[in-house]
Design an enzyme around this catalytic site. Sequence first.
Site, mmCIF file in Angstrom:
data_model
loop_
_atom_site.group_PDB
_atom_site.id
_atom_site.type_symbol
_atom_site.label_atom_id
_atom_site.label_comp_id
_atom_site.label_asym_id
_atom_site.label_seq_id
_atom_site.Cartn_x
_atom_site.Cartn_y
_atom_site.Cartn_z
ATOM 1 N N ASP A 1 0.864 -1.166 0.000
ATOM 2 C CA ASP A 1 0.000 0.000 0.000
ATOM 3 C C ASP A 1 0.913 1.232 0.000
ATOM 4 O OD1 ASP A 1 -2.369 1.625 0.447
ATOM 5 O OD2 ASP A 1 -1.710 1.771 2.529
ATOM 6 N N ASP B 1 -0.185 5.046 0.917
ATOM 7 C CA ASP B 1 -0.430 6.043 1.957
ATOM 8 C C ASP B 1 -0.361 5.425 3.349
ATOM 9 O OD1 ASP B 1 -1.764 8.700 0.469
ATOM 10 O OD2 ASP B 1 -1.984 6.814 -0.617
#
Length: 282
Positions: free
Chosen positions: A81, A83
């Site tokens: 991922d 963020d």
Amino acid sequence: MNLILQSLDADHSAIARIASLADATAEDISSGGRHAWRCADVAYSASLKALIDAACFGARIDCAWLPATPQLGDFKLLAMDMDSTLITIECIDEIADMQGLKPQVAAITEAAMRGELEFDESLTRRVALLKGLEASALQRVYDERLKLSPGAQSMLAAVKAAGIKTLLVSGGFTFFTDRMKDTLGLDYAHSNVLEIVDGKLTGKVVGAIVNAEEKKNTVERVCAELNIATSQAIVMGDGANDLSMMGVAGLSVAFRAKPVVREKASVALNFVGLDGILPILA
């Protein structure tokens, strides 16, 4: 069961206390500036795990329970991922700050990451608040606010040296993931496209939203392209929308994650950097 302990400093007394709870000896496996210890052949039970997990969290020590000691070379793909995982910020929150709307957007982000709000709805609501913002704000966020999470560079260097492919899959935006892919030399990136017309954000996303299901599908697609099983993938994330892709991985890593993610991941790194996966896979 092997118990791997890590901390940001070499607090041997705290490590000794944890090892005594496990009725084990802590072998120092520190390297590369990372402080780590292995307790081998621990007589695992759910009650012992709960006791040690709580003690470690209180002492700011990361612990990982592994039935065997996997090696970095056992894996062929690292999916991350973006963020609050590969980078320290939530890009959409920082974009919203350019509109003076960070508190409103951040509140929706937090609810979505905790799993309290469906991701498609949360993203649609957040992006709508950005309508009319000059697209130049995206570059400002990239230049002024985006920072890699601790340990990212050393983790990626080790992963690449091991011949592992890298995938950045995000519910964020291509403006950032494409730049991160080029800057860091990643192999794949997939995320949402913000609609921009006449130099301004329209408050809409182009095409289908990259949600939890699409993240999982992306990991599966890349694994199929590489002709590997998903069990040969390491998947790292922090929010509820990462759980589906983490669920198909051979090793799932919750990085400074929400409680629901920490509980379900193979490994939770709450205090050390992203390179905390390296002592676990040494």
